[in-house]
Design an enzyme around this catalytic site. Structure first.
Site, PDB file in Angstrom:
ATOM      1  N   GLU A  82      15.262  18.681  -2.522  1.00 59.26           N
ATOM      2  CA  GLU A  82      14.970  19.607  -3.608  1.00 59.26           C
ATOM      3  C   GLU A  82      14.585  21.011  -3.146  1.00 59.26           C
ATOM      4  O   GLU A  82      14.830  21.977  -3.853  1.00 59.26           O
ATOM      5  CB  GLU A  82      13.841  19.037  -4.487  1.00 59.26           C
TER       6      GLU A  82
ATOM      7  N   SER B  74     -16.928 -20.494 -51.647  1.00 61.49           N
ATOM      8  CA  SER B  74     -17.945 -21.438 -51.155  1.00 61.49           C
ATOM      9  C   SER B  74     -18.416 -21.156 -49.743  1.00 61.49           C
ATOM     10  O   SER B  74     -19.307 -21.864 -49.248  1.00 61.49           O
ATOM     11  CB  SER B  74     -17.398 -22.868 -51.233  1.00 61.49           C
TER      12      SER B  74
END
Length: 807
Positions: free
Chosen positions: A220, A499
């Protein structure tokens, strides 16, 4: 002779006379020559210059001023972002780590499933960390290096042997020593991403492989350490190499320019962007060192895509493609990552392996040409396949409902920006094994219920599972579809609990032992209670029957409404509301008689908190979803310790839990034992609301507590009661995950007495038809049952006492 006259003197004026010089004679030019040499006109250029000179100078001054200002702006932009926080790092959310020890209920297949979730790879040679091998009924593996909240764990080489359904032994392969326990790295279950959806694992330049830097510069930017941000030499060389090879081999942009483009600019192809890129590259080079720029590039470069999330930097790319830390990558893998720089999509290691392999080998050749590697390294690396991890998408939230809970709790202490940008490591309490079992149970059981019951359609559900002893939330379902992101029913669905409130009513009554014991007779007959505006409230039982006088505990076991209302009204609705508060319910409580039968809207989360206190022997334990939070550098930011406090009467809580065990063995929850083993003692309570709109179940084993709700989002009848709906899901889950029965710990204030079922009087174990009931000391029957006084009973009792004293 003629007299010469003198000139007259001028008249004096009182001032000295000025001397007058004699004027020089004027020489006149000839007329013809003067005409020839008359005044010349200015040229066109001079005339234009005279017109434009001042505006041009002004324009130049303005241009220089604007240019300097613009350079100042670029300089500020470069320094502001580069010197400050360069990246927003998403937080990583982890499940609870699995601890393996001898005797753990885990077989070979279950461990392999776990290793797959952790992205471990099968490798007979165990060449690096996060590798395993199966041989002769044992699994050898190298664990992954990981930083926990209490210590940093290094790589371990261990062998785990199994005996049928459990772990037999764990051996350290290097030392041959048997290990007591091994903790594996946790499964990542999600992330909190910033808005731009970028993800990265930051690395330092000194920690990356030298081959990475060498390969990157070789392909690069060979002159990186020589140029000033722009390399004209590099541009010319790249053009020549690309022409010679007939393809794109090298790029002309420097690493500094690439960093500027990725870090500050967009990928727009325009002259303006290129000019900005050049100037900013020069500024970056002037302001910061080469090593700082290179390190930033290593963390910024784009190297792939995981769904909607961008993979940035070599640190994360190493984990994403090879499931290894960057500093552990060999040369061939490093070169493969470098190959991605030129185009992560074009050279995709998974989708374009042949193209990626060619590019990787070209990177290796460039490194060889620069003298970074020798011939042997080149050939060995080129002969190695890519060997990329199979694609395993890492969703932002693998368990979205649970992640929502975690984020909600974190927001109480952290800003949203901190959660999405500071790279926090968040260790949660989730157990992936239990979570997966929960999701499977929901999917199978809801489909089965809808198939068997015509009225049960479009059912939804919510569930929360905790560790009974600590209150840690190990699993959570916000709906039928575990991957659905939206309304989280476990946290936000406020429904009447039916309940499920009854244990609170009975526990409050048992706090008055002089008035109520487990065998105190209570009336289960019709009752009318005055309501508002002269109306009366007259509840009924689920079976529309009256059962006369029943034992106190039996009314709870069979969920009799009439007996419950009578007990509640006798004790007082206000006292029962106080008990609800003591269990951890913080929402509004309306003090109406109907509250005694569950006309109290709560979320599954609140119900779980209530039953957690019951299951915890009366100790309130705040539900926890987080264990610890670490900063990106591994610093411990916060621990979430286990905290309890006694809020309920120990004796009354014990008696209530005893009754809840009877609910499961004799009452409304007994169908659970059609699936569970008979020796798996459990406790729980069913709940159903009017018209079968809501089906509830809350229950626990020795290791887990779970609350399930089943119903419809439109509040229409669901067609299932608590026992035929939510209990089915609970039982299916516990069959898979529960390993310990409920073993109640009797307080010192409680004792057990044998009671004759026919008379309700005190007996002994030698009598027939007797049951042992717990009582608060001093509140049990004192009169002996008739069977105690029989001669045979006295003889047996004497023999038993003699044996206990002498043997």
């Amino acid at each position: 002779m003629t007299e010469i006259k003198k000139p007259k003197k001028p008249a004096t004026t009182g001032r000295p006379a000025k001397s007058v010089k004699k004027a020089a004679p004027v020489k006149r030019k000839p007329r013809a020559k003067a005409a020839a040499k008359g005044k010349q006109k200015p040229s066109l250029v001079n005339r234009i210059w005279s017109l434009l000179k001042i505006p041009l100078l002004k324009f130049c001054a303005v241009f220089v001023f604007v240019f300097v200002c613009y350079l100042g702006y670029l300089d500020y932009t470069v320094r502001e972002q580069f010197e400050g926080k360069r990246w927003s790092i998403p937080a990583r959310v982890y499940a609870s780590p699995v601890e393996i020890y001898a005797g753990l209920k885990m077989n070979t297949q279950q461990l392999l499933v776990l290793l797959k979730k952790l992205h471990y790879r099968s490798d007979a040679g165990l060449s690096s960390q996060a590798r395993y091998a199966v041989k002769s009924g044992a699994i050898s593996l190298k664990t992954r290096q990981f930083v926990f909240w209490d210590k940093a764990q290094e790589v371990q080489h261990i062998r785990i042997s199994f005996s049928n359904t459990e772990v037999r032994s764990i051996t350290d392969v290097e030392t041959g020593r048997e290990l007591t326990i091994v903790r594996l790295d946790p499964v990542q279950i999600g992330s909190f991403y910033p808005a731009h959806k970028e993800d990265r694992v930051l690395v330092r330049l000194e920690d990356v492989p030298e081959t990475l830097v060498q390969g990157l510069l070789a392909t690069e930017d060979r002159d990186f350490y020589q140029h000033i941000g722009i390399s004209f030499k590099g541009i010319v060389r790249a053009m020549w190499v690309n022409l010679r090879e007939g393809k794109l081999v090298q790029g002309g942009s420097t690493i500094t320019q690439q960093l500027v483009k990725n870090f500050y600019l967009t990928s727009e192809r325009s002259l303006k962007r290129k000019i900005n890129e050049a100037f900013m590259a020069l500024i970056l080079e002037a302001r910061f060192s080469k090593d700082e720029i290179l390190e930033a590039y290593l963390n910024e470069v784009y190297l792939g895509q995981d769904g909607a999330h961008a993979i940035h930097g070599f640190g994360l790319a190493s984990e994403f493609y090879f499931s290894r830390p960057l500093n552990k990558l060999p040369l061939d893998k490093v070169a493969a990552l470098i190959a991605l720089v030129r185009g992560p999509t074009y050279y995709d290691l998974r989708r374009k392996p042949e193209r990626a392999l060619k590019r990787r080998n070209l990177v290796l050749e460039e490194m060889f040409a620069q003298g970074d590697i020798n011939v042997q390294q080149l050939k060995q690396a080129q002969q190695t396949s890519l060997n990329v991890m199979p694609f395993a998408h890492r969703p932002a939230n693998r368990y979205p409902a649970f992640i929502e809970l975690v984020k909600g709790q974190l927001r109480q202490e952290y800003d949203e920006t901190d959660l999405t940008s500071e790279g926090l490591s968040i260790f949660t309490t989730l157990d992936t094994k239990v979570q997966d079992a929960l999701e499977a149970s929901i999917k199978q059981q809801l489909a089965k219920i809808e198939q068997q019951r015509k009225r049960a359609k479009n059912l939804q559900t919510a569930a929360i599972v905790t560790r009974k002893e600590s209150g840690e939330i190990v699993a959570l379902a916000g709906g039928r579809d575990s991957q659905q992101v939206g309304f989280n029913r476990a946290l936000n669905a406020i429904r009447p609990i039916g309940s499920l409130i009854k244990p609170i009513v009975y526990l409050t009554a048992l706090e008055y032992p002089e008035k109520y014991t487990l065998i105190t007779p209570v009336s289960d007959r019709k009752v009318k209670i005055k309501a508002e505006k002269g109306k009366t409230w007259s509840p009924g039982n689920y079976d529309n029957k009256e059962h006369g006088d029943v034992a106190f505990y039996s009314a709870l076991v069979h969920s009799y409404n009439l007996a419950t209302v009578r007990i509640g009204m006798d004790i007082g609705v206000g006292r029962i509301a106080k008990t609800l508060r003591d269990t951890g319910v913080n929402g509004p409580i309306n003090l109406f008689p109907s509250m005694l039968l569950g006309a109290l809207p709560l979320s599954p989360f609140e119900v779980t908190q209530m039953y957690q206190t019951l299951a915890g022997d009366g100790f309130a334990m705040p539900l926890r979803s987080i264990n610890a939070v670490l900063a990106t550098d591994g610093e411990l930011l916060q621990r979430y310790p286990y905290a309890i406090r006694q809020t309920l009467d120990p004796a009354a809580t014990y008696l209530t839990n005893w009754a809840l065990q009877k609910v499961m063995s004799e009452g409304t929850g007994r169908s659970a034992y059609q699936v569970l083993a008979k020796d798996m003692i459990v406790a729980g309570k069913t709940g159903t609301t009017n018209d079968l709109r809501d089906s509830w179940f809350a229950g626990y084993t020795g290791d887990y507590l779970a609350v399930f709700w089943v119903g419809r989002d439109d509040n229409k009848p669901a067609g299932v009661a608590g026992a035929s709906g939510a209990l089915k899901l609970w039982t299916a889950l516990m069959q898979q995950v529960a390993t310990q029965p409920v073993l109640l710990s009797m307080p010192d204030s409680v004792t057990s007495l044998w009671i004759d079922t026919a008379t309700g009087l005190k007996a002994n174990e030698l009598c027939s038809d007797v049951v042992a009931y717990p009582f608060v000391r001093g509140t049990g029957p004192t009169e002996d049952a008739p069977c105690v006084g029989t001669p045979m009973n006295k003889v047996k009792s004497w023999l038993n006492d003699f044996k206990e004293e002498n043997f």
